[in-house]
Design a protein around this motif. Structure first.
Motif, PDB file in Angstrom:
ATOM      1  N   PRO A  51      40.027  47.048  32.513  1.00 58.01           N
ATOM      2  CA  PRO A  51      41.359  46.977  33.118  1.00 58.01           C
ATOM      3  C   PRO A  51      41.368  47.242  34.626  1.00 58.01           C
ATOM      4  O   PRO A  51      42.098  46.571  35.371  1.00 58.01           O
ATOM      5  CB  PRO A  51      42.152  48.055  32.361  1.00 58.01           C
ATOM      6  CG  PRO A  51      41.431  48.219  31.068  1.00 58.01           C
ATOM      7  CD  PRO A  51      39.989  47.993  31.374  1.00 58.01           C
ATOM      8  N   GLY A  52      40.561  48.187  35.080  1.00 57.02           N
ATOM      9  CA  GLY A  52      40.552  48.497  36.501  1.00 57.02           C
ATOM     10  C   GLY A  52      39.971  47.373  37.337  1.00 57.02           C
ATOM     11  O   GLY A  52      40.528  47.003  38.383  1.00 57.02           O
ATOM     12  N   VAL A  53      38.858  46.826  36.881  1.00 55.36           N
ATOM     13  CA  VAL A  53      38.236  45.718  37.607  1.00 55.36           C
ATOM     14  C   VAL A  53      39.130  44.476  37.519  1.00 55.36           C
ATOM     15  O   VAL A  53      39.260  43.711  38.475  1.00 55.36           O
ATOM     16  CB  VAL A  53      36.831  45.426  37.054  1.00 55.36           C
ATOM     17  CG1 VAL A  53      36.136  44.361  37.887  1.00 55.36           C
ATOM     18  CG2 VAL A  53      35.994  46.690  37.029  1.00 55.36           C
ATOM     19  N   ARG A  54      39.758  44.285  36.367  1.00 52.99           N
ATOM     20  CA  ARG A  54      40.639  43.134  36.190  1.00 52.99           C
ATOM     21  C   ARG A  54      41.802  43.176  37.177  1.00 52.99           C
ATOM     22  O   ARG A  54      42.188  42.136  37.746  1.00 52.99           O
ATOM     23  CB  ARG A  54      41.181  43.078  34.766  1.00 52.99           C
ATOM     24  CG  ARG A  54      41.998  41.809  34.482  1.00 52.99           C
ATOM     25  CD  ARG A  54      42.711  41.914  33.151  1.00 52.99           C
ATOM     26  NE  ARG A  54      41.772  42.210  32.083  1.00 52.99           N
ATOM     27  CZ  ARG A  54      42.086  42.949  31.008  1.00 52.99           C
ATOM     28  NH1 ARG A  54      43.289  43.460  30.873  1.00 52.99           N
ATOM     29  NH2 ARG A  54      41.173  43.166  30.091  1.00 52.99           N
ATOM     30  N   ALA A  55      42.341  44.342  37.438  1.00 51.52           N
ATOM     31  CA  ALA A  55      43.448  44.452  38.379  1.00 51.52           C
ATOM     32  C   ALA A  55      43.028  44.008  39.779  1.00 51.52           C
ATOM     33  O   ALA A  55      43.788  43.336  40.492  1.00 51.52           O
ATOM     34  CB  ALA A  55      43.968  45.892  38.404  1.00 51.52           C
ATOM     35  N   ILE A  56      41.815  44.364  40.177  1.00 51.20           N
ATOM     36  CA  ILE A  56      41.306  43.929  41.484  1.00 51.20           C
ATOM     37  C   ILE A  56      41.125  42.415  41.483  1.00 51.20           C
ATOM     38  O   ILE A  56      41.493  41.717  42.439  1.00 51.20           O
ATOM     39  CB  ILE A  56      39.973  44.639  41.803  1.00 51.20           C
ATOM     40  CG1 ILE A  56      40.154  46.147  41.824  1.00 51.20           C
ATOM     41  CG2 ILE A  56      39.413  44.152  43.135  1.00 51.20           C
ATOM     42  CD1 ILE A  56      38.847  46.930  41.873  1.00 51.20           C
TER      43      ILE A  56
END
Length: 467
Positions: free
Chosen positions: A17-22
């Motif tokens: 989720p964190g990498v996807r947001a970037i």
């Protein structure tokens, strides 16, 4: 009802989720940028004449060897897919395709077609044997709409530049007509593709040379006339907007011969006496000559090697070339390309884009070559490597040695006009995913990643192909 996977906003973006947001933020910065397509195989006459597309099978199945080869591998004869002048009912060809649809799960072709169904044709269901007629009718209805002509789709797809691939003796009338049409704002550029005039193993080489010399207007004959005629045809392409010359060679071998030795090879070939070694030497020499001409006339030189063409002779004899049985093989660049780079690798304004179907070449040879020679750029994943996971492997393979600035930008290399937006969107998502990981690992800043994604998608192809 579950959302179709082709419509999911996070398709191809990282699962974390964190990498996807970037990645979402990066993708949003380039999602709406115009498409720059500096190498492909759409016929310019299709755009110029603006005629309706044919039936669904003739548009999406029969001409696409990505599609037909896999259906054939699963037991369907090629004549049942419309090849070889078959009179098969298009609706039955489409039924064969829909019945074989499960074979495309996980493939790049399956991904493109899903994207086309969802975003181009408005078809939201998976093909099956049961719904094949319904989907055929839905796509046919879309093809009949006035707004579904090539020029209208050019605007809808947001294509700014589209390069075609053209025979050296092409008049380029369609390109000239499009360039002169004030109602057509985009650019359709020809590309000089001389393979069948350089490869003396080609069955029609002698005939092609006769036609080439005749087109030169009765000037010098022999090898000197042959070289002069090629130079003249390149000038014709430059005058009609061409920015590159493309070479689909078996290997990337290059060889510098003096004029006397080259002329002897040429005359042996014209007499039908060339040996296999002569053929290899002559083609390698002509690749050197093409580089010399590119230095002089400014055309970007692109090399596409490593495909064993027409691997299955019985299929070639019955159905012809480009019917799904071209198979990659290993190539090496470092020694093969050295004669060319010795003389032209640091030449001012010479651009050489090197492609491969052999993934081991990316990190071992192409990235180091591009990391030294100002002329060399790394061609994007091509053909069998034009797929999401292969694109990620490519970016990982080349970036640590050559950085981002030494690659070509995305190349769709497609005959399938309606797949162009899906292919470019895929590349933008994959590049966003790769950069997002670097940001999450604190290897680059997010601000810098935003600059890089725009450069990769938009500036690189303009820079590399002199647009």
């Amino acid at each position: 009802m579950e959302q179709p996977i082709a419509a999911h906003p996070d398709r191809l973006l990282p699962a974390d989720p964190g990498v996807r947001a970037i990645a979402r933020s990066l993708y949003s910065a380039v999602e709406g940028l115009p498409i720059i397509s500096p190498h492909g195989h759409v016929d310019a006459a299709v755009i110029e004449q603006n005629l309706p597309f044919p039936d669904p099978a003739a548009l999406l199945v029969t001409p696409d060897h990505y599609v037909t080869r896999l259906i054939h591998a699963n037991g369907v004869p090629l004549n049942q897919l419309g090849l070889g002048g078959s009179t098969m009912d298009p609706r039955q060809v489409w039924r064969n395709f829909c019945q074989a649809w499960p074979a495309f799960e996980g493939t790049a072709s399956g991904y493109w077609i899903r994207q086309e169904f969802e975003h181009v044709f408005g078809v939201h269901e998976e093909p099956t044997a049961e719904n094949s007629d319904r989907i055929f009718d839905a796509v046919s209805a879309r093809l009949a709409e006035p707004g579904f002509r090539p020029r209208e789709l050019f605007k809808e797809f947001n294509i700014e530049v589209l390069a075609t691939t053209d025979d050296p003796l092409d008049s380029l009338e369609s390109h000239a007509a499009l360039a002169a049409d004030p109602a057509f704002a985009s650019r359709v550029l020809p590309t000089f593709r001389p393979d069948q005039y350089l490869n003396i193993a080609h069955p029609a080489w002698n005939e092609n040379v006769e036609r080439l010399l005749a087109a030169a207007g009765g000037g010098a004959s022999g090898y000197a006339g042959y070289i002069g005629a090629l130079e003249a045809r390149r000038r014709h392409f430059v005058d009609n907007g061409a920015v590159s010359a493309d070479h689909g060679v078996r290997t990337p071998a290059t060889l510098k011969l003096d004029d006397a030795d080259a002329a002897r090879l040429f005359e042996r070939a014209r007499a039908g006496d060339a040996t296999p070694e002569d053929r290899e030497a002559f083609e390698a020499h002509m690749m050197y000559q093409m580089a010399r001409m590119s230095v002089e006339d400014g055309l970007v030189m692109t090399i596409h090697p490593g495909s064993y063409r027409n691997h299955h002779r019985p299929t070639f004899e019955e159905f012809g070339a480009d019917t799904g049985h071209d198979i990659p093989f290993a190539v090496t660049y470092t020694e093969a390309i050295r004669p060319l780079l010795e003389d032209f690798g640091t030449a001012k304004d010479f651009h050489l884009v090197l492609f491969t179907l052999d993934e081991t070449v990316f990190s071992r040879e192409l990235a180091p070559l591009a990391g030294f020679y100002p002329s060399v750029f790394i061609g994007a994943p091509w053909w069998f490597l034009d797929a999401p996971d292969a694109m990620l492997r490519f970016r990982s393979s080349v970036t640590e040695t050559a950085g981002f600035s030494r690659s070509s930008g995305f190349i769709d290399d497609t005959r399938a006009f309606c797949s162009i937006p899906a292919r470019h969107d895929t590349s933008r998502r994959i590049e966003s995913a790769f950069l997002a990981r670097l940001v999450a690992e604190h290897r680059i800043s997010e601000e810098r990643a935003h600059e890089l994604i725009v450069d990769i998608v938009d500036s690189s192809p303009r820079r590399v192909f002199k647009l």
